[in-house]
Scaffold this active site. Structure first.
Site, PDB file in Angstrom:
ATOM      1  CE1 TYR A   1      -3.673   2.517   0.601  1.00 52.24           C
ATOM      2  CE2 TYR A   1      -2.418   3.250   2.515  1.00 52.24           C
ATOM      3  CZ  TYR A   1      -3.461   3.436   1.613  1.00 52.24           C
ATOM      4  OH  TYR A   1      -4.274   4.529   1.743  1.00 52.24           O
TER       5      TYR A   1
ATOM      6  CG  ASP B   1       6.011   3.954   0.463  1.00 53.26           C
ATOM      7  OD1 ASP B   1       6.306   4.728   1.402  1.00 53.26           O
ATOM      8  OD2 ASP B   1       4.830   3.667   0.169  1.00 53.26           O
TER       9      ASP B   1
ATOM     10  CE  LYS C   1       2.031   4.908   7.988  1.00 52.47           C
ATOM     11  NZ  LYS C   1       0.679   4.686   8.416  1.00 52.47           N
TER      12      LYS C   1
HETATM   13  C1  LIG Z   1       4.047   2.353   3.032  1.00 51.57           C
HETATM   14  C2  LIG Z   1       3.018   3.434   3.002  1.00 51.57           C
HETATM   15  N1  LIG Z   1       3.057   4.340   2.018  1.00 51.57           N
HETATM   16  C3  LIG Z   1       2.158   5.347   1.950  1.00 51.57           C
HETATM   17  C4  LIG Z   1       1.168   5.480   2.888  1.00 51.57           C
HETATM   18  C5  LIG Z   1       0.174   6.587   2.795  1.00 51.57           C
HETATM   19  O1  LIG Z   1       0.397   7.489   3.816  1.00 51.57           O
HETATM   20  P1  LIG Z   1      -0.775   8.489   4.288  1.00 51.57           P
HETATM   21  O2  LIG Z   1      -1.791   7.646   4.988  1.00 51.57           O
HETATM   22  O3  LIG Z   1      -0.075   9.460   5.188  1.00 51.57           O
HETATM   23  O4  LIG Z   1      -1.311   9.134   3.061  1.00 51.57           O
HETATM   24  C6  LIG Z   1       1.078   4.540   3.922  1.00 51.57           C
HETATM   25  C7  LIG Z   1       0.006   4.635   4.927  1.00 51.57           C
HETATM   26  O5  LIG Z   1      -0.237   3.765   5.721  1.00 51.57           O
HETATM   27  C8  LIG Z   1       2.038   3.505   3.988  1.00 51.57           C
HETATM   28  O6  LIG Z   1       2.005   2.586   4.960  1.00 51.57           O
END
Ligand SMILES: Cc1ncc(COP(=O)(O)O)c(C=O)c1O
Length: 436
Positions: free
Chosen positions: A143, A242, A270
């Site tokens: 995700y 990511d 985060k």
């Molecule tokens: C690996 C990863 N990338 C991107 C995101 C998206 O982040 P946001 O919820 O701050 O948009 C998340 C959210 O859980 C994530 O775990």
């Protein structure tokens, strides 16, 4: 346990917002029951509207590495807010936060944004702009936020709710997204063999944490991330790591700190926002030079680098010292051992996998010993997790309300908090055994 006030709040919420929540997984749909409406949080604990206290193993889905309401983070936030909350003009603190991120990672330059979603969508756009290519590769079950082109076979809430694809995302948008199975080297090689010169980038989570935590596997001593990075470079594609979830959490330098593989572009969120909306993407200077206002790939944000969020992020990174990671790693190791012992005692088949201190527990079918990808993650005995979850909740432990998520700890999870979790485990393990 009385949850009348949460139940009433949920009913009211459903009248004003779809499903009563502002992010789907909060709705408890996968596990059923009443989502707890939170009144306050401190250290390792959450308190709901009815006054029930829980040891928190969600930690806001990752950001609260130091625990809730850390006094020094609160002081930094209050201090920043005194001087104004948004200027739409640059500040020194933004530069300090960028420098703090660069200091812990292999990247040369950073652009601050407001959410992980913004970070990944911007990184993908930049990768396409830089390479002049359209196609991207992602892994099933990973995700990367709710970016249209990345919602194909996504993890997290998409996995939790069993949404196959998302209405509203056009076929054209996902036509350039190639989805392969995680840890499947042959499939990745095949994708590059077929589309090599059209592939702008491959994006992967540092270690997947959104289908449960999946460990990047090693073959012949070569880790999966190294394999991916090398293959991307052979084909002139960019490797995007990511680290929104793993960054500054699984080690001081995230997954990069564990396996030494950085991305040409990397995304963060985060922990670096310390509980406020702040995220970032960054990478090699020659790639970042394609970003406006230097280059022609456009990206912007009214609240990007917001001074209050920046202050929270800076304070959090400053306080996240080697000692913090040592503490959280140790707590994670102890908790994993306790969960394993309780489940084993109750005869519940399970696989616990982790990246640093981030871990998850898969309630697998008998005989299954590894969960390397999304297909394996989906084969979990979800009803066993549900029973386990509710027993823990009733005993004052707040686990992720989905079998497809990691368990998050903080430096505030001391022996008292750990003891409370451990005390709740046997009953929950027995509940899982009955449900499996
Ligand atoms: C690996 C990863 N990338 C991107 C995101 C998206 O982040 P946001 O919820 O701050 O948009 C998340 C959210 O859980 C994530 O775990």
């Amino acid at each position: 346990m009385n949850v009348d006030r949460s139940a009433a709040a949920f009913e009211r919420a459903k009248t004003v917002t779809p499903g009563g929540v502002n992010s789907p997984v909060r709705a408890f749909l996968a596990v059923g029951g009443t989502p707890r409406f939170i009144k306050s949080a401190r250290g390792a604990y959450l308190t709901d509207l009815d006054g029930n206290e829980y040891v928190d193993l969600v930690c806001s889905w990752g950001p609260m590495l130091l625990g809730h309401a850390h006094p020094e983070v609160l002081a930094a936030v209050a201090e920043a807010a005194q001087h104004g909350t948004s200027f739409g003009a640059p500040t020194q603190a933004e530069v300090d936060l960028a420098a703090a991120i660069i200091d812990r990672t292999p990247i040369d330059q950073v652009r601050l944004v407001n959410s992980g979603t913004e970070a990944t969508l911007s990184a993908i756009r930049l990768a396409r702009g830089f390479t002049g290519r359209d196609k991207i590769i992602k892994f099933a079950g990973c995700y990367h936020g709710h970016v249209d082109s990345l919602l194909a076979s996504a993890g997290s809430g998409v996995a939790t709710l069993g949404i196959p694809g998302t209405p509203g995302v056009t076929a054209g948008t996902t036509a350039d997204t190639i989805v392969v199975a995680y840890n499947d080297r042959a499939a990745v090689r095949q994708a590059f063999a077929t589309y090599g010169d059209q592939i702008a980038c491959l994006i992967t989570e540092g270690a997947p944490g959104n289908m449960g935590v999946i460990e990047p596997g090693a073959e012949d001593g070569i880790g999966f991330n190294r394999f991916l990075s090398d293959l991307c470079h052979e084909h002139g594609a960019l490797f995007i790591s990511d680290e929104v979830m793993t960054g500054f959490r699984v080690s001081k330098s995230g997954q990069y700190g564990l396996d030494g593989v950085g991305g040409d572009l990397m995304t963060f969120g985060k922990v670096m926002g310390g509980g406020f909306p702040a995220a970032a993407f960054g990478g090699r200077a020659d790639i970042m030079a394609h970003l406006a206002p230097v280059g022609s790939v456009y990206q912007a944000g009214t609240l990007s680098g917001n001074p209050v969020a920046t202050a929270a992020g800076l304070a959090t990174l400053r306080l996240a010292t080697a000692d913090v990671y040592e503490t959280v790693d140790k707590t994670s190791e102890q908790l994993r051992a306790e969960v394993h012992a309780a489940l084993e005692q109750a005869g519940v088949p399970h696989v616990i996998s982790h990246s640093g201190n981030l871990f998850s527990v898969f309630f697998v079918a008998p005989g299954v010993t590894a969960v390397p990808d999304y297909t394996a993650a989906q084969a979990q005995q979800a009803q066993a997790y549900t029973a386990f979850f509710h027993s823990m909740l009733e005993d004052g432990v707040y686990l992720p309300p989905s079998a497809f998520e990691g368990w998050f700890l903080s430096a505030a999870h001391d022996s008292t908090a750990l003891d409370r979790i451990v005390a709740a485990l046997p009953r929950a393990a027995q509940a899982a055994a009955r449900a499996a």
